[in-house]
Design a protein around this motif. Structure first.
Motif, PDB file in Angstrom:
ATOM      1  N   LYS A 109      -3.570   5.039  -8.033  1.00 28.77           N
ATOM      2  CA  LYS A 109      -4.855   5.278  -7.391  1.00 28.77           C
ATOM      3  C   LYS A 109      -5.825   4.112  -7.609  1.00 28.77           C
ATOM      4  CE  LYS A 109      -4.410  10.233  -7.327  1.00 28.77           C
ATOM      5  NZ  LYS A 109      -3.282  10.162  -6.487  1.00 28.77           N
TER       6      LYS A 109
ATOM      7  N   ARG B 242       0.839  -1.213   0.000  1.00 32.09           N
ATOM      8  CA  ARG B 242       0.000   0.000   0.000  1.00 32.09           C
ATOM      9  C   ARG B 242       0.869   1.256   0.000  1.00 32.09           C
ATOM     10  NH1 ARG B 242      -3.196  -2.995   3.475  1.00 32.09           N
ATOM     11  NH2 ARG B 242      -2.234  -2.039   5.304  1.00 32.09           N
ATOM     12  N   GLN B 243       1.923   1.243   0.805  1.00 35.46           N
ATOM     13  CA  GLN B 243       2.834   2.397   0.872  1.00 35.46           C
ATOM     14  C   GLN B 243       3.519   2.622  -0.478  1.00 35.46           C
ATOM     15  OE1 GLN B 243       6.057   1.907   3.645  1.00 35.46           O
ATOM     16  NE2 GLN B 243       6.508   4.083   3.695  1.00 35.46           N
TER      17      GLN B 243
ATOM     18  N   ARG C 122       1.072   4.187  -2.877  1.00 32.91           N
ATOM     19  CA  ARG C 122       0.917   5.617  -2.583  1.00 32.91           C
ATOM     20  C   ARG C 122       2.091   6.413  -3.133  1.00 32.91           C
ATOM     21  NH1 ARG C 122      -1.194   4.080   2.299  1.00 32.91           N
ATOM     22  NH2 ARG C 122       0.806   4.265   3.352  1.00 32.91           N
ATOM     23  N   LYS C 123       3.306   5.936  -2.876  1.00 32.02           N
ATOM     24  CA  LYS C 123       4.503   6.638  -3.346  1.00 32.02           C
ATOM     25  C   LYS C 123       4.550   6.716  -4.871  1.00 32.02           C
ATOM     26  CE  LYS C 123       7.750   5.840   0.433  1.00 32.02           C
ATOM     27  NZ  LYS C 123       9.015   5.200   0.809  1.00 32.02           N
TER      28      LYS C 123
END
Length: 113
Positions: free
Chosen positions: A48, A39-40, A43-44
């Motif tokens: 989306k 998930r991280q 995000r980075k």
């Protein structure tokens, strides 16, 4: 941990049993840890779309199939007991379909003087 390539990571940490060891030596990282890292990373990367760790497995299998790897080999790599499970990856991209040459087209090209 800084951004290391997989090779650099291996050289620095020298894992013995698991590539990514957990908090307790000799144990692998947990499923939750993998999901949190994924998930991280999404995000980075600015992703989306609703993707999961399983999306990586699905993409891997799809790329193998599109690059010409036989479905039976993919079944073995993924550890599927049934070929029916592996067949979900047989959806094809429009680019793959567009690249298919009809045997009839080949026949007419060969017949021209």
């Amino acid at each position: 941990m800084e951004n290391l390539s997989l090779r650099e990571y291996y050289k620095e940490y020298r894992p013995s049993k698991w590539l990514f060891e957990g908090a307790r030596k000799g144990r692998h990282i947990s499923t939750r840890t993998v999901q949190a890292i994924f998930r991280q990373a999404c995000r980075k990367a600015g992703i989306k779309k609703d993707v999961t760790v399983h999306s990586l497995r699905h993409s891997f299998a799809t790329h193998l199939l599109e690059s010409g790897v036989d479905l039976r080999y993919i079944q073995e790599i993924l550890g599927h007991k049934s070929s029916k499970t592996t067949e979900i990856y047989t959806h094809v991209s429009k680019a793959s379909i567009a690249s298919i040459k009809s045997p009839i087209d080949t026949f007419f090209k060969e017949r021209k003087p």
